[in-house]
Design a protein around this motif. Sequence first.
Motif, PDB file in Angstrom:
ATOM      1  N   ALA A   1       0.793  -1.118  -0.149  1.00 25.74           N
ATOM      2  CA  ALA A   1      -0.091   0.036  -0.049  1.00 25.74           C
ATOM      3  C   ALA A   1       0.935   1.240   0.095  1.00 25.74           C
ATOM      4  N   THR A   2       2.053   1.215   0.506  1.00 30.96           N
ATOM      5  CA  THR A   2       2.898   2.395   0.613  1.00 30.96           C
ATOM      6  C   THR A   2       4.107   2.287  -0.241  1.00 30.96           C
ATOM      7  N   GLN A   3       4.589   1.150  -0.782  1.00 31.87           N
ATOM      8  CA  GLN A   3       5.847   1.175  -1.678  1.00 31.87           C
ATOM      9  C   GLN A   3       5.583   1.949  -2.783  1.00 31.87           C
ATOM     10  N   PHE A   4       4.603   2.133  -3.502  1.00 31.42           N
ATOM     11  CA  PHE A   4       4.411   2.893  -4.821  1.00 31.42           C
ATOM     12  C   PHE A   4       3.135   3.540  -4.901  1.00 31.42           C
ATOM     13  N   THR A   5       2.962   4.537  -5.849  1.00 30.81           N
ATOM     14  CA  THR A   5       1.463   5.097  -5.919  1.00 30.81           C
ATOM     15  C   THR A   5       1.154   4.893  -7.248  1.00 30.81           C
ATOM     16  N   TYR A   6       0.079   3.971  -7.226  1.00 37.00           N
ATOM     17  CA  TYR A   6      -0.644   3.568  -8.611  1.00 37.00           C
ATOM     18  C   TYR A   6      -2.061   3.696  -8.661  1.00 37.00           C
TER      19      TYR A   6
END
Length: 119
Positions: A64-69
Amino acid sequence: MHDNQPRTSTPDVLPEVITRYLEAHGAHDTATAITAFTGGATVIDDGNTYQGTEEIEGWLGRSATQFTYTIQLTDAEQTDATHYIATHHLEGDFPGGTVDLRYRFTLRDDLIERLVIEP
């Protein structure tokens, strides 16, 4: 949620537990997402295996926090009584920028026992 974008409806083929997981995961609601899994569930994502509630909860939090998508459900099918495939199109700031992923679900007692995420 942007009101000016068309919202795709989840195909009716997917059972409630899968829809609940996908919506909660999309909303970064780990507490709700984890309720969709059996206690001894297995998740395989990007070649890594997560076994049991604690490891899956950790994976959910990181993903949920590693990438924005953005994620869009593009196809769903039931392959037999307990197996479903939900195909998603992702766009974001992860390596490559776009990807289509198949989420292969195995259910047991109306919960997710196994989830394999792969292109």
